[in-house]
Design an enzyme around this catalytic site. Sequence first.
Site: not given
Length: 661
Positions: A176, A252
């Site tokens: 992240e 994704e």
Amino acid sequence: MIYKLSFAIALCFDICIAESYVLDDKVGLGRTFDGIGGLSGGGATSRLLVNYAEPYRSQILDYLFKPNFGASLQILKVEIGGDAQTTDGTEPSHMHYENDENFFRGYEWWLMREAKKRNPNITLIGLPWAFPGWVGHGKNWPYDFPDITASYVVSWILGAEQYHDLNIDYVGIWNERNFDSKYIKLLRYTLDKSGLERVRIIASDNLWQPITYSLCVDQELAEAVDVIGAHYPGTTTVIEALKTQKKLWSSEDYSTFNDEVGGGCWARILNQNYVNGLMTATISWNLVASYYEDLPFGRDGLMTAEEPWTGNYVVESPIWITAHTTQFSQPGWSYLQTVGHLVHGGSYVALTDSKGNLTVVIETMTHDHSVCIRPPLLPFNVTAQNVTFQLKGSFASIKELQVWQSKFDFKTKKPFFFKKLSPLKIYDGSFTLSLDVDEVYTLTTISTGQKGTYPDPPASGPFPKVYFDDFNVANPSFSEAPDFADQTGVFEYYINLTDPGPHVFTLRQVVTQMPVTWATDADQTISVIGDYKWQNLTVMCDVFMETVKTGGVFIAARVDKGGQSVRSAKGVFFWVFADGSYKVTNDLVGKTVLAEGLSGTRAYGWHTLTLTVEGEYATGLLNGYPLWKDAVVLGPKNGWAAIGTHSFELAQFDNFAVEVK
């Protein structure tokens, strides 16, 4: 001639106006098509799939992977389990501890084998979302010791090959916060040193930046990275990514409720990821919505399979939208340079195998009927239109195209998907189509397309109101017990060889330290099960603590949260502790105490807990005798049943039972 998508051919008179588009390979080809895929994991999104009985489980797999049948997926990306909460649950690591290796935990190995069995050419990708705590040496960061992390990931790839005959094609790098160039280089070195030169690296498998800046100035990094992967790119890329000349993937994407608007989202981005962003692969999170629907992002899969107890599943529209591309073009084909947007809205792509075959996919999805969960979609207009395509170059000699159509009908609520129409005859190297809004169709020289079908699965139904599991499975096919969905920690089948009594086969919580994770794992471990609508019920379970003095376990009812929100879960939690006390709380963290006192419980002894919740009151039994009663339940009114531990500690559970009133 004008080809009507209402299944007829009609004359086009002079008053018909059609915009003209050219399909030509003479001007050169575009980028190489790498495929369309699905993602299992990130996390635990295929959890319930393994519990389906045959033939339904195989039918679901056929709709996903079998060529020329359903979605015919060309890529399968799976989570490299890290014992941590990664969206909808935890997936077990192949190395819970530093001196531990087990390549049969979880279900991703099985899923990859099943996909490969149906499509031997499918591309396999592994990506770790999280890591066991030992990898971070006490820190919530996996890259301070990059050699350890690289060896951990490579061991998973080697295990896939050695124990499952699976060759992993790509490994992703994601976190992240940022990417770590030192780790990427070391991973490449470790792969090569281990004889895995064929395994390629996707980085940063998250954002276009800052990885693309670094690739432009760091030659060693550029040599290590094969694909730049972005998550939810909104069909666009950045100039720096194009300058690298690397493959660009939407590694994704989607993550949208799989109703018709979700199908429209998928149709739009499958085309426009290339038209706008030159992305040559798109991977859906997630592959199949096979987790409890009341967990975060319920039904955000290409199809839905969330009821193994009935066998019910639903082949949603994204399956057939995928087929519009995957059944008529293969990885290794090339996009034409002549792709783009339609004048009155929508887009088209064209692909060729350079052997005379041509596939054209057109979508006319309107804004409100193709909104994805992220990023925000700017306004645009689409209207009905006539379009003429001129075939040039090697395509000029094509005389006929097969036609497949899907129509999202938001007005009459009578959509149809992946319907084969009459072949389209080509005259003088061109053809004209009459397009309505919210349609997808494929025109192709490939004649092998098929809309696969099975008899309707059993009707949908709720989770059984009476449930029992003694975990007496000597050789389980999977490490997890059926229907349990681990939300923090990992609960595995266990053979307790030290117990000569009735508790030889149990379920054991095995994670002993907080994982390295980007999500919000609870400080307690918890696995949920059942029907989120349950209100009045009795939960019973035998429990065995393995931590002296500080150990603790619980059973629970009306648990209202899981996934990334698990830390804030409320419900009715009945705890016993190894120091001889008990507690009843209204939350997982144990701040709101409803009752407490002495229990006499100790570690290394079996105890039977019984929790009954009815209306606004709860009662608890210990070993069949009342321990507390009529605790006032503050809420919630409904939720799952659950088991768990006070901390990351070893503990066992047996003879789990639920009876719902």
